[in-house]
Design a protein around this motif. Sequence first.
Motif, PDB file in Angstrom:
ATOM      1  N   ALA A 660       0.996  -1.019   0.512  1.00  0.00           N
ATOM      2  CA  ALA A 660       0.094  -0.390  -0.156  1.00  0.00           C
ATOM      3  C   ALA A 660       0.697   1.317  -0.032  1.00  0.00           C
ATOM      4  CB  ALA A 660      -1.118   0.313   1.100  1.00  0.00           C
ATOM      5  N   SER A 661       2.062   1.190   0.830  1.00  0.00           N
ATOM      6  CA  SER A 661       2.804   2.449   0.905  1.00  0.00           C
ATOM      7  C   SER A 661       3.944   2.405  -0.795  1.00  0.00           C
ATOM      8  CB  SER A 661       3.770   2.554   2.228  1.00  0.00           C
ATOM      9  OG  SER A 661       4.663   1.147   2.256  1.00  0.00           O
ATOM     10  N   THR A 662       3.582   1.655  -1.174  1.00  0.00           N
ATOM     11  CA  THR A 662       4.833   1.343  -2.471  1.00  0.00           C
ATOM     12  C   THR A 662       4.190   2.389  -3.687  1.00  0.00           C
ATOM     13  OG1 THR A 662       5.349  -0.620  -2.135  1.00  0.00           O
ATOM     14  CG2 THR A 662       6.036   0.140  -3.907  1.00  0.00           C
ATOM     15  N   PRO A 663       5.558   3.353  -3.845  1.00  0.00           N
ATOM     16  CA  PRO A 663       4.886   3.829  -4.833  1.00  0.00           C
ATOM     17  C   PRO A 663       4.509   3.967  -6.259  1.00  0.00           C
ATOM     18  CG  PRO A 663       7.034   5.090  -3.518  1.00  0.00           C
ATOM     19  CD  PRO A 663       6.819   3.490  -3.285  1.00  0.00           C
ATOM     20  N   MET A 664       3.923   4.149  -6.866  1.00  0.00           N
ATOM     21  CA  MET A 664       3.157   3.576  -8.597  1.00  0.00           C
ATOM     22  C   MET A 664       4.097   3.657  -9.180  1.00  0.00           C
ATOM     23  SD  MET A 664       0.128   2.847  -9.001  1.00  0.00           S
ATOM     24  CE  MET A 664      -1.463   2.768  -7.102  1.00  0.00           C
ATOM     25  N   SER A 665       4.991   4.341  -9.120  1.00  0.00           N
ATOM     26  CA  SER A 665       6.508   4.431 -10.065  1.00  0.00           C
ATOM     27  C   SER A 665       6.930   4.007 -10.165  1.00  0.00           C
ATOM     28  CB  SER A 665       7.405   5.923  -9.849  1.00  0.00           C
ATOM     29  OG  SER A 665       7.317   6.027  -8.619  1.00  0.00           O
ATOM     30  N   ALA A 666       7.403   2.984  -8.747  1.00  0.00           N
ATOM     31  CA  ALA A 666       7.756   1.932  -8.576  1.00  0.00           C
ATOM     32  C   ALA A 666       8.014   0.582  -8.917  1.00  0.00           C
ATOM     33  CB  ALA A 666       8.663   2.189  -6.940  1.00  0.00           C
ATOM     34  N   GLY A 667       6.892   0.199  -8.920  1.00  0.00           N
ATOM     35  CA  GLY A 667       5.571  -0.445  -9.817  1.00  0.00           C
ATOM     36  C   GLY A 667       5.109  -1.442  -8.368  1.00  0.00           C
ATOM     37  N   ARG A 668       3.859  -2.233  -8.663  1.00  0.00           N
ATOM     38  CA  ARG A 668       3.210  -2.691  -7.502  1.00  0.00           C
ATOM     39  C   ARG A 668       4.106  -3.944  -8.104  1.00  0.00           C
ATOM     40  NH1 ARG A 668      -0.824   0.725  -4.888  1.00  0.00           N
ATOM     41  NH2 ARG A 668       0.608   2.524  -3.619  1.00  0.00           N
ATOM     42  N   HIS A 669       4.171  -4.952  -8.008  1.00  0.00           N
ATOM     43  CA  HIS A 669       4.343  -7.100  -8.282  1.00  0.00           C
ATOM     44  C   HIS A 669       4.414  -8.215  -7.876  1.00  0.00           C
ATOM     45  CE1 HIS A 669       5.929  -4.534 -12.208  1.00  0.00           C
ATOM     46  NE2 HIS A 669       7.096  -4.044 -11.491  1.00  0.00           N
ATOM     47  N   ILE A 670       2.805  -8.451  -7.784  1.00  0.00           N
ATOM     48  CA  ILE A 670       3.194  -9.639  -6.460  1.00  0.00           C
ATOM     49  C   ILE A 670       3.847 -10.891  -8.041  1.00  0.00           C
ATOM     50  CG2 ILE A 670       1.709 -11.593  -5.469  1.00  0.00           C
ATOM     51  CD1 ILE A 670       0.150  -9.383  -4.527  1.00  0.00           C
ATOM     52  N   ALA A 671       4.603 -12.006  -7.750  1.00  0.00           N
ATOM     53  CA  ALA A 671       5.454 -13.045  -8.124  1.00  0.00           C
ATOM     54  C   ALA A 671       4.568 -14.239  -7.210  1.00  0.00           C
ATOM     55  CB  ALA A 671       5.914 -13.069  -7.631  1.00  0.00           C
ATOM     56  N   VAL A 672       3.684 -14.739  -8.178  1.00  0.00           N
ATOM     57  CA  VAL A 672       2.861 -16.372  -7.899  1.00  0.00           C
ATOM     58  C   VAL A 672       3.981 -17.696  -8.413  1.00  0.00           C
ATOM     59  CG1 VAL A 672       1.214 -17.225  -7.521  1.00  0.00           C
ATOM     60  CG2 VAL A 672       1.187 -14.630  -7.107  1.00  0.00           C
ATOM     61  N   SER A 673       4.393 -18.285  -7.890  1.00  0.00           N
ATOM     62  CA  SER A 673       5.124 -19.051  -8.405  1.00  0.00           C
ATOM     63  C   SER A 673       4.520 -20.854  -7.324  1.00  0.00           C
ATOM     64  CB  SER A 673       6.666 -19.676  -8.493  1.00  0.00           C
ATOM     65  OG  SER A 673       6.920 -19.170  -7.735  1.00  0.00           O
ATOM     66  N   THR A 674       4.237 -22.220  -8.515  1.00  0.00           N
ATOM     67  CA  THR A 674       3.854 -23.498  -7.643  1.00  0.00           C
ATOM     68  C   THR A 674       5.225 -23.912  -8.473  1.00  0.00           C
ATOM     69  OG1 THR A 674       2.944 -24.161  -9.347  1.00  0.00           O
ATOM     70  CG2 THR A 674       1.425 -23.235  -8.092  1.00  0.00           C
ATOM     71  N   LEU A 675       5.471 -24.503  -7.402  1.00  0.00           N
ATOM     72  CA  LEU A 675       6.403 -26.123  -8.553  1.00  0.00           C
ATOM     73  C   LEU A 675       6.829 -27.226  -6.625  1.00  0.00           C
ATOM     74  CD1 LEU A 675       9.828 -23.850  -6.150  1.00  0.00           C
ATOM     75  CD2 LEU A 675       7.591 -22.919  -5.770  1.00  0.00           C
ATOM     76  N   MET A 676       7.630 -28.191  -7.306  1.00  0.00           N
ATOM     77  CA  MET A 676       7.999 -28.919  -6.558  1.00  0.00           C
ATOM     78  C   MET A 676       9.010 -28.530  -5.736  1.00  0.00           C
ATOM     79  SD  MET A 676       6.365 -31.698  -7.615  1.00  0.00           S
ATOM     80  CE  MET A 676       7.626 -32.930  -6.209  1.00  0.00           C
ATOM     81  N   ALA A 677       8.727 -29.261  -4.146  1.00  0.00           N
ATOM     82  CA  ALA A 677       9.686 -29.280  -3.234  1.00  0.00           C
ATOM     83  C   ALA A 677      10.101 -30.188  -2.936  1.00  0.00           C
ATOM     84  CB  ALA A 677       9.104 -28.515  -2.122  1.00  0.00           C
ATOM     85  N   ALA A 678      11.161 -30.696  -1.626  1.00  0.00           N
ATOM     86  CA  ALA A 678      12.258 -31.531  -0.949  1.00  0.00           C
ATOM     87  C   ALA A 678      11.258 -32.298  -0.517  1.00  0.00           C
ATOM     88  CB  ALA A 678      12.919 -30.439  -0.304  1.00  0.00           C
ATOM     89  N   GLY A 679      11.680 -33.249  -1.001  1.00  0.00           N
ATOM     90  CA  GLY A 679      10.634 -35.117  -0.055  1.00  0.00           C
ATOM     91  C   GLY A 679       9.547 -35.286  -1.446  1.00  0.00           C
ATOM     92  N   GLY A 680       9.479 -34.225  -1.866  1.00  0.00           N
ATOM     93  CA  GLY A 680       8.480 -34.733  -3.042  1.00  0.00           C
ATOM     94  C   GLY A 680       6.721 -34.194  -2.347  1.00  0.00           C
ATOM     95  N   ARG A 681       7.576 -33.194  -2.052  1.00  0.00           N
ATOM     96  CA  ARG A 681       6.232 -32.172  -1.753  1.00  0.00           C
ATOM     97  C   ARG A 681       6.083 -31.600  -2.749  1.00  0.00           C
ATOM     98  NH1 ARG A 681       7.480 -30.096   3.614  1.00  0.00           N
ATOM     99  NH2 ARG A 681       9.408 -29.377   3.058  1.00  0.00           N
ATOM    100  N   VAL A 682       4.289 -30.589  -2.470  1.00  0.00           N
ATOM    101  CA  VAL A 682       4.706 -29.039  -3.665  1.00  0.00           C
ATOM    102  C   VAL A 682       4.555 -27.789  -2.680  1.00  0.00           C
ATOM    103  CG1 VAL A 682       3.174 -30.649  -5.383  1.00  0.00           C
ATOM    104  CG2 VAL A 682       1.188 -29.309  -3.083  1.00  0.00           C
ATOM    105  N   GLU A 683       5.456 -26.666  -3.472  1.00  0.00           N
ATOM    106  CA  GLU A 683       4.858 -25.699  -2.751  1.00  0.00           C
ATOM    107  C   GLU A 683       4.729 -24.380  -3.568  1.00  0.00           C
ATOM    108  OE1 GLU A 683       9.092 -22.350  -1.300  1.00  0.00           O
ATOM    109  OE2 GLU A 683       8.916 -24.831  -1.721  1.00  0.00           O
TER     110      GLU A 683
END
Length: 757
Positions: A660-683
Amino acid sequence: MEVRLQPRAWTIASLLAAGGLALLVLGLAGPARSQQSPSRILFLHAFNYTFPATSAISEAARKRLLERAPRKIEIDAEFLDLARPSDAGHEERVASFLREKYARSPPDVVMTLGSLALPFIVKHRPAIAPAAPVVFTSISPATYSASNAPADVTGIVTEFNLDKTLALAEALQPKARQVVVIAGSGVVDRRWQAEARKTMAGRNGKFEPTYLFDLSYDALVAALAQVPRDAIVIVLTVFADATGKTFVPAEVAAALSALSPAPVYSPYDTYLGHGTVGGFIETFESVGVAAADLALEIIGGKDPATLPPRVNPGQAYRVDSRAMARWNLRERDLPADTAILFKHQSIWDQHRDLVLAAFGVSALQMTVAGALLIQRRRRQRAETLLKESEERMTVTAASVNLGLWQFDRKTNELWATGHSRALFGLADDVPLTRDALLAAIHPEDRGPALASLSRAAGADRSAVADVRVAREGEPRWIRIRAHAHADEKGAPKQLSGIFIDITEQKTAEMETALQRQEVAHLMRVSVLGELSGAIAHEINQPLTAIQSNAETGLCLLAVSAPDLAELRDVLQDIVDDNRRASAVIQRLRNLLRKGETTPVAIDINELVTSTLALLNHELIGRKISVDLVLGAGLPATMADAVQLQQVLLNLLMNAMDAMASTPMSAGRHIAVSTLMAAGGRVEIRVKDNGSGIQPDVESRIFEPFYTTKPNGLGLGLAICSTIVEAHGGEMVLSNDEAGGAVARLVLPARKALIAAE
């Protein structure tokens, strides 16, 4: 001469017929498993399971391996059935089956049992177990030489010395002039035929040989009936007769011995005790022990190429005293060091040590009697003190609502304090036995409780099981704690423990769980309240489009000759927009739903995309862009879809609030990712580019009612953490090195959950 007694059959009464939960636990409990990687040995039987010779070898080898192995041994067994006539493709089918079966878990050592198994494994080993050395048994020197075996193939050479068996017959029947030799028509039988002719040729015409080879079984029986009483009959092997009918050689030998008019001899151990007089024999048990010792050397690290084939030292003359008595053969004519089996001994011979021991015991009785009188007085005093101590312990346990119990495996007795009767709702006139306790437990709780106690008893550690008991119409919860006590041999001997009434605790736990579900539902409603404007816009868009397309359709219908293709497109747009609106409403209904959780298989990628679709307008309104990276081929996870979406929705809302306090000029980004984790789990990862987590906040972020938002309740992350842990996963929030915060949601894959069950 060595004299052996005929073994007696003893019946041991089972002590496992009664004993409550403790007894069933001990019956199901097994020894603790070794943590070290086991060695795998494959037994290849040349014949099928009905042949006693190879079965005796394998059983002796198995016992020796389990007794002497430095680490855990796993033994597999396969029956090749190569002796009986079969079609030409039988061997290849067996080899193909073994190749596929052991492709992923090949054995460390292969042990062959029976002469036909060695050529088979030499031929097919590159496909079945290319790296496994071979230990063979029951192989003659000629067969071993003809096999052209590699250097890492070694084993126990068995001579089956027919010449010495004939020498035994000569010693017992010095006037005999005719020798009748019996063999069948199988592969092994024909080898014996050649060996028999060679042995008889070495007698320089002393005997008149009669060869009963390659006959049908009926013709063989008829020919044997004509043999003179003073002849020598030698039975070799009959795996198959001339008609192709298959047999078990030991069974044939027993039948022919009963029918023969003359004494029958054989070099086989499995024939002895079933009518044959005997021969120069090595026991199949000794072959198995010798082969097991050789395999243990290889498992211990020795190079099999440096271990040449060995001759079993257990070969000796062995005779059946009962068969000798039947044919009036004299023991004094036996070769030196002959082992005489099944010989009846006199009472003095059988009980000599017992009689001598009785004299010694009598001499000690007077001394022991005086000591026993003193010990009796001491024991009475100890019993009195023990009884007083037991009464004090029983009263103390009852005062804190506990029941004490102990079960003795040997005596099959269950002891329990009187308060145990009250805990299980048993009347005073009902005996306090294991059957009574089992009958009081709810049927659905018996199996899981016994399984839990069984695993703990086998590992010599404490076990806990909670069961329901119907007492005076009111269900009560009883916790059973147990611990196994081993005897001097390490086997579980006793179980002891306590019964505890935990009804109030269970009631509080259920109320807490219900309250937690209500709070989680309120949190979902609260989040949807914040998103009401975005949700209304999401629904309004397809509704507006539906109205516009409907009006357009009406206009097209007003034309005298409407364009049907254009009209069809308009109607299709209406259908698509209606589905969009329906999907938004369905997602809202799912989030607002109350009730018990229902775990189902969830596609993580689909969960992420549907949740982002629900937040789409809110993201646009806050001018936040989303970088979405979905992993390919991720396994499903078993979870409650509504609860898991609530967790993801909370993480995304927190990420949006953090910027909310991040300036618009700096850009507001959310990175969402899915991947395999250690031990055969999902993350699932959610990363923002906000101000991050302050150091003084990081340690308290999951505390209930702690929040950094002006209008926050401090329950969101606490509830989300509880939900994730209940699903067997974990949630971690931390600062990212590139700035901002990153949330990691790790869940077990579906196949891992199934394996854990």
